[in-house]
Design a protein around this motif. Structure first.
Motif, PDB file in Angstrom:
ATOM      1  N   SER A  19       0.834  -1.190   0.000  1.00 50.69           N
ATOM      2  CA  SER A  19       0.000   0.000   0.000  1.00 50.69           C
ATOM      3  C   SER A  19       0.865   1.234   0.000  1.00 50.69           C
ATOM      4  O   SER A  19       2.024   1.215   0.391  1.00 50.69           O
ATOM      5  N   ASN A  20       0.301   2.334  -0.479  1.00 51.62           N
ATOM      6  CA  ASN A  20       1.004   3.603  -0.474  1.00 51.62           C
ATOM      7  C   ASN A  20       0.895   4.233   0.897  1.00 51.62           C
ATOM      8  O   ASN A  20      -0.127   4.137   1.550  1.00 51.62           O
ATOM      9  N   MET A  21       1.961   4.897   1.335  1.00 50.92           N
ATOM     10  CA  MET A  21       1.935   5.601   2.615  1.00 50.92           C
ATOM     11  C   MET A  21       1.787   7.080   2.328  1.00 50.92           C
ATOM     12  O   MET A  21       2.615   7.671   1.630  1.00 50.92           O
ATOM     13  N   VAL A  42      -6.172   5.898  -6.511  1.00 51.36           N
ATOM     14  CA  VAL A  42      -5.751   5.225  -5.278  1.00 51.36           C
ATOM     15  C   VAL A  42      -6.787   4.186  -4.885  1.00 51.36           C
ATOM     16  O   VAL A  42      -7.927   4.511  -4.563  1.00 51.36           O
ATOM     17  N   GLU A  43      -6.392   2.914  -4.954  1.00 46.04           N
ATOM     18  CA  GLU A  43      -7.286   1.839  -4.546  1.00 46.04           C
ATOM     19  C   GLU A  43      -6.868   1.213  -3.216  1.00 46.04           C
ATOM     20  O   GLU A  43      -7.647   0.578  -2.538  1.00 46.04           O
ATOM     21  N   GLU A  50      -7.288   4.999   5.915  1.00 42.77           N
ATOM     22  CA  GLU A  50      -6.799   4.316   4.726  1.00 42.77           C
ATOM     23  C   GLU A  50      -7.892   4.131   3.686  1.00 42.77           C
ATOM     24  O   GLU A  50      -9.084   4.276   3.980  1.00 42.77           O
ATOM     25  N   ALA A  51      -7.435   3.845   2.470  1.00 40.15           N
ATOM     26  CA  ALA A  51      -8.332   3.582   1.348  1.00 40.15           C
ATOM     27  C   ALA A  51      -8.153   2.142   0.907  1.00 40.15           C
ATOM     28  O   ALA A  51      -7.036   1.634   0.854  1.00 40.15           O
ATOM     29  N   PHE A  52      -9.259   1.477   0.582  1.00 41.96           N
ATOM     30  CA  PHE A  52      -9.197   0.097   0.112  1.00 41.96           C
ATOM     31  C   PHE A  52     -10.502  -0.241  -0.591  1.00 41.96           C
ATOM     32  O   PHE A  52     -11.441   0.567  -0.625  1.00 41.96           O
ATOM     33  N   LEU A  53     -10.549  -1.429  -1.148  1.00 40.43           N
ATOM     34  CA  LEU A  53     -11.754  -1.895  -1.817  1.00 40.43           C
ATOM     35  C   LEU A  53     -12.572  -2.753  -0.868  1.00 40.43           C
ATOM     36  O   LEU A  53     -12.067  -3.710  -0.294  1.00 40.43           O
ATOM     37  N   LEU A  54     -13.834  -2.413  -0.719  1.00 46.00           N
ATOM     38  CA  LEU A  54     -14.751  -3.180   0.106  1.00 46.00           C
ATOM     39  C   LEU A  54     -15.790  -3.784  -0.828  1.00 46.00           C
ATOM     40  O   LEU A  54     -16.664  -3.079  -1.338  1.00 46.00           O
ATOM     41  N   GLU A  55     -15.644  -5.094  -1.069  1.00 48.22           N
ATOM     42  CA  GLU A  55     -16.519  -5.782  -2.031  1.00 48.22           C
ATOM     43  C   GLU A  55     -16.517  -5.048  -3.368  1.00 48.22           C
ATOM     44  O   GLU A  55     -17.565  -4.749  -3.946  1.00 48.22           O
ATOM     45  N   ILE A 113     -16.686   4.331   7.917  1.00 46.05           N
ATOM     46  CA  ILE A 113     -16.461   3.949   6.525  1.00 46.05           C
ATOM     47  C   ILE A 113     -17.149   4.963   5.607  1.00 46.05           C
ATOM     48  O   ILE A 113     -18.337   5.259   5.766  1.00 46.05           O
ATOM     49  N   ILE A 114     -16.386   5.485   4.665  1.00 43.11           N
ATOM     50  CA  ILE A 114     -16.886   6.532   3.768  1.00 43.11           C
ATOM     51  C   ILE A 114     -16.746   6.053   2.323  1.00 43.11           C
ATOM     52  O   ILE A 114     -15.621   5.897   1.826  1.00 43.11           O
ATOM     53  N   PRO A 115     -17.826   5.794   1.629  1.00 39.00           N
ATOM     54  CA  PRO A 115     -17.720   5.455   0.202  1.00 39.00           C
ATOM     55  C   PRO A 115     -17.010   6.579  -0.552  1.00 39.00           C
ATOM     56  O   PRO A 115     -17.190   7.761  -0.236  1.00 39.00           O
ATOM     57  N   ARG A 116     -16.183   6.218  -1.521  1.00 42.36           N
ATOM     58  CA  ARG A 116     -15.387   7.242  -2.202  1.00 42.36           C
ATOM     59  C   ARG A 116     -16.244   8.304  -2.876  1.00 42.36           C
ATOM     60  O   ARG A 116     -15.922   9.489  -2.848  1.00 42.36           O
ATOM     61  N   ILE A 117     -17.358   7.889  -3.459  1.00 40.11           N
ATOM     62  CA  ILE A 117     -18.205   8.868  -4.126  1.00 40.11           C
ATOM     63  C   ILE A 117     -18.716   9.911  -3.140  1.00 40.11           C
ATOM     64  O   ILE A 117     -18.832  11.094  -3.458  1.00 40.11           O
ATOM     65  N   LEU A 118     -19.002   9.466  -1.899  1.00 42.26           N
ATOM     66  CA  LEU A 118     -19.460  10.404  -0.877  1.00 42.26           C
ATOM     67  C   LEU A 118     -18.306  11.242  -0.352  1.00 42.26           C
ATOM     68  O   LEU A 118     -18.465  12.437  -0.089  1.00 42.26           O
ATOM     69  N   ALA A 119     -17.114  10.623  -0.219  1.00 43.35           N
ATOM     70  CA  ALA A 119     -15.929  11.362   0.236  1.00 43.35           C
ATOM     71  C   ALA A 119     -15.604  12.495  -0.721  1.00 43.35           C
ATOM     72  O   ALA A 119     -15.257  13.616  -0.300  1.00 43.35           O
ATOM     73  N   LEU A 120     -15.717  12.249  -2.032  1.00 45.19           N
ATOM     74  CA  LEU A 120     -15.448  13.302  -3.009  1.00 45.19           C
ATOM     75  C   LEU A 120     -16.523  14.374  -2.972  1.00 45.19           C
ATOM     76  O   LEU A 120     -16.244  15.560  -3.202  1.00 45.19           O
ATOM     77  N   SER A 121     -17.754  13.975  -2.656  1.00 41.28           N
ATOM     78  CA  SER A 121     -18.813  14.965  -2.498  1.00 41.28           C
ATOM     79  C   SER A 121     -18.527  15.863  -1.309  1.00 41.28           C
ATOM     80  O   SER A 121     -18.716  17.082  -1.370  1.00 41.28           O
ATOM     81  N   PHE A 122     -18.060  15.267  -0.196  1.00 37.39           N
ATOM     82  CA  PHE A 122     -17.688  16.055   0.968  1.00 37.39           C
ATOM     83  C   PHE A 122     -16.540  17.006   0.645  1.00 37.39           C
ATOM     84  O   PHE A 122     -16.433  18.095   1.221  1.00 37.39           O
ATOM     85  N   SER A 123     -15.659  16.603  -0.271  1.00 37.79           N
ATOM     86  CA  SER A 123     -14.460  17.380  -0.582  1.00 37.79           C
ATOM     87  C   SER A 123     -14.767  18.626  -1.393  1.00 37.79           C
ATOM     88  O   SER A 123     -13.970  19.570  -1.428  1.00 37.79           O
ATOM     89  N   GLY A 124     -15.913  18.640  -2.067  1.00 39.26           N
ATOM     90  CA  GLY A 124     -16.260  19.789  -2.884  1.00 39.26           C
ATOM     91  C   GLY A 124     -15.482  19.794  -4.185  1.00 39.26           C
ATOM     92  O   GLY A 124     -14.786  18.842  -4.537  1.00 39.26           O
TER      93      GLY A 124
END
Length: 309
Positions: free
Chosen positions: A2-4, A187-188, A209-214, A272-283
Motif C-alpha cells: 500500500s502507499n503511505m 488510489v485503490e 486508509e483507502a481500500f476496496l470493500l466488495e 467507513i466513507i464510500p469514495r463517491i461520498l468522500a469526493l462529495s464532501f471534498s467539494g
C-alpha cells in the motif's frame, strides 16, 4: 504494498543422555515443591536448561526427541534438520525422550514475561497456553503500512513510533484531522501516516486508509488504544466527516492494539466513507480528496457520572 500518505493536523552445553536424566528424576518432587512458591533454585535452573531445545532455545513440549546418544531437541526443529543430531551429527530416527517429558510434567514455572509484571506460576504444560494470552506480554508495533517486528511495552513503543516511524503526536482528546490526496480515483489501496493522541494520560492511534470493500472503493478511519482490551473498553470515541450540508458520524469503543490494524479494518469497526461520498464532501469537481475528520475521545465513566450530556 500500500502507499503511505501524509496527513495534516489542524488546531551452556546441552549434552545429556537418558541415563543422566534418570539420575535427576528423583529430584523432580523437589522441583515442583520449591516452585509452588516463588523460589527459583539452581536445581530448577538445571532442569529448565535441560528442557531448552539446543537449536531454537525455546522450551520443548511433547513429543521431545533424542538421538541414540541422548541429545534432545524439539519436534519443530527435528522436522527442519536433515535427520541429523545438531550436537553429535548422528542419525536422529524417531526416539522419544519419555524421561524428559515425564520430568516436565512435574514442573511449575514462572511466566516468561515475569520481568514485565506477570507473577503467575504455571504447570509446565499450561505455561505456553498462558503466555499466548498473558496480559503482560509485549505489544506489537501498531504502525500500519510497513512490516515492523518491534515489540515492547507501551512506553517503549511510543518512543519507537516517534523516533523510528516519525509519527505525528498530539496532546488532547478532541481533534480535527485533514486528509488530502490529488487524483484520489487512482488510489485503490493506501494508508495515511499514523497519528498518536495523548489523552487522559494514555495513547490512541488514529488510522485512515483507502481500500476496496466488495469491489467498491472506500475510505475508513478508526481508533486503536495502546493498551489491553479491558483498558480499551473504559473509553469511547466519535468520528465525524462531512461537507456540502451532509455528514457521517461514527461512535464506538477503540480497539486494543492487540488486534492488528488489518483485523480492525476487515471487521469494518470504524467510520467507513464510500469514495463517491468522500469526493462529495471534498467539494470542487471531485478531482481532489479534501476530508476533515473531527473526533473526540472520552472516558465512559464520565458519561455515567453525567459529565457529558
Amino acid at each position: 504494498m500500500s502507499n503511505m500518505l501524509g496527513s495534516q493536523i489542524s488546531f551452556t552445553d546441552y549434552e545429556t543422555t537418558s541415563s543422566e536424566l534418570l539420575s535427576r528424576r528423583s529430584n523432580c518432587g523437589k522441583v515442583a515443591t520449591s516452585l509452588g512458591g516463588s523460589a527459583w533454585s539452581p536445581l530448577n535452573e538445571d532442569v529448565h536448561d535441560l528442557l531448552e531445545c539446543p537449536v531454537c532455545m525455546n522450551l520443548m513440549y511433547p513429543p521431545i526427541y533424542q538421538c541414540p546418544n541422548g541429545h534432545t531437541l524439539c519436534s519443530s526443529c527435528k522436522t527442519k534438520l536433515e535427520n541429523l543430531c545438531p550436537t553429535c551429527r548422528h542419525e536422529l530416527g524417531d526416539i522419544r525422550c519419555l524421561v524428559l517429558e515425564k520430568v516436565a510434567e512435574s514442573l511449575e514455572l514462572p511466566c516468561r514475561f515475569q520481568l514485565l509484571g506477570c507473577r503467575g506460576i504455571f504447570p509446565y504444560y499450561s505455561k505456553l497456553k498462558h503466555e499466548k494470552n498473558c496480559k503482560h506480554r509485549p505489544y506489537a508495533c501498531p504502525y500500519a503500512g510497513a512490516d515492523c517486528s518491534v515489540t515492547g511495552d507501551i512506553p517503549r513503543l511510543v518512543m519507537h513510533l516517534r523516533d523510528d516511524h516519525n509519527v505525528d503526536m498530539h496532546d488532547g482528546c478532541t481533534f480535527n484531522h485533514r486528509y488530502v490526496k490529488s487524483n484520489p480515483r487512482d488510489v485503490e489501496n493506501a494508508t495515511w501516516m499514523l497519528t498518536i493522541f495523548n489523552c487522559f494520560g494514555r495513547q490512541f492511534c488514529l488510522h485512515f486508509e483507502a481500500f476496496l470493500l466488495e469491489m467498491a472503493p472506500v475510505y475508513m478511519a478508526f481508533l486503536r488504544f495502546m493498551g489491553n482490551e479491558d483498558e480499551a473498553r473504559q473509553f469511547s470515541y466519535s468520528l465525524e466527516v462531512g461537507g456540502n450540508g451532509r455528514r457521517l458520524i461514527w461512535q464506538g469503543i477503540p480497539r486494543s492494539i492487540r488486534d492488528s490494524h488489518r483485523k480492525v479494518r476487515d471487521s469494518q469497526d470504524g467510520l467507513i466513507i464510500p469514495r463517491i461520498l468522500a469526493l462529495s464532501f471534498s467539494g470542487g469537481n471531485g478531482q481532489e480528496l479534501k476530508l476533515k475528520v473531527a473526533g473526540r475521545i472520552w472516558k465512559n465513566s464520565d458519561i455515567e457520572a453525567g459529565y457529558f450530556s
